[in-house]
Design a protein around this motif. Structure first.
Motif, short mmCIF file in Angstrom:
data_model
loop_
_atom_site.label_atom_id
_atom_site.label_comp_id
_atom_site.label_asym_id
_atom_site.label_seq_id
_atom_site.Cartn_x
_atom_site.Cartn_y
_atom_site.Cartn_z
N CYS A 73 32.61 57.14 33.06
CA CYS A 73 31.82 56.06 33.67
C CYS A 73 30.35 56.47 33.61
N GLY A 77 27.10 53.56 36.83
CA GLY A 77 28.23 52.64 36.74
C GLY A 77 28.78 52.15 38.07
N LYS A 79 27.24 50.61 41.41
CA LYS A 79 25.99 50.14 42.03
C LYS A 79 25.85 50.71 43.44
N LYS A 95 35.45 46.25 43.74
CA LYS A 95 35.65 46.09 42.30
C LYS A 95 35.61 44.59 42.00
N SER A 106 31.53 45.31 30.20
CA SER A 106 32.80 45.61 30.84
C SER A 106 33.38 44.35 31.48
N ASP A 109 33.15 45.70 37.36
CA ASP A 109 32.18 46.69 37.81
C ASP A 109 32.45 47.05 39.26
N TYR A 110 31.80 48.13 39.69
CA TYR A 110 31.99 48.65 41.04
C TYR A 110 30.67 48.60 41.81
#
Length: 124
Positions: A73, A77, A79, A95, A106, A109-110
């Protein structure tokens, strides 16, 4: 009689156009992004990832709770999270799974909710 038929015809056409317009405003059929809260583990060691240029670069390694393998990651990756090499983390994150992901990006995202734990790890 001809006037009545003409008026009824115009009314039917207007009603049809209005119905078509109203159905376009209804976006219930649009796929929507999904969000869920996950536990993430971040490794104290880093890995390597090959970007779009084909050049490998250093990255952090993460896995969701229940997963067995570490995934590369980017350092940015997650935030709101700043990675420090040599520390193992447990994170609570949101997520977001995109219904329409970008072609070159992607599908999820996280975003950091909170750091649950941060432990220093020596060279193992």
């Amino acid at each position: 009689m001809k006037k009545i038929k003409t008026r009824i015809g115009i009314l039917v056409i207007l009603l049809t156009v209005f119905t078509m317009f109203a159905s376009c405003l209804n976006d219930d059929d649009e796929p929507k992004d999904k969000q869920k809260t996950v536990t993430l583990y971040v490794s104290a060691t880093t890995g390597e990832r090959t970007g779009m240029t084909g050049t490998p670069h250093e990255c952090m390694l993460i896995k969701e709770k229940g997963e067995k393998t570490w995934e590369p990651c980017e350092f940015n990756g997650i935030k709101g999270f700043t990675y420090e090499k040599g520390y193992e983390y447990e994170l609570l994150a949101t997520k977001t799974i995109y219904a329409n992901p970008p072609a070159d990006g992607s599908s999820y995202d996280y975003t950091l909710i909170k750091v649950v734990s941060k432990m220093a790890k020596g060279n193992e």
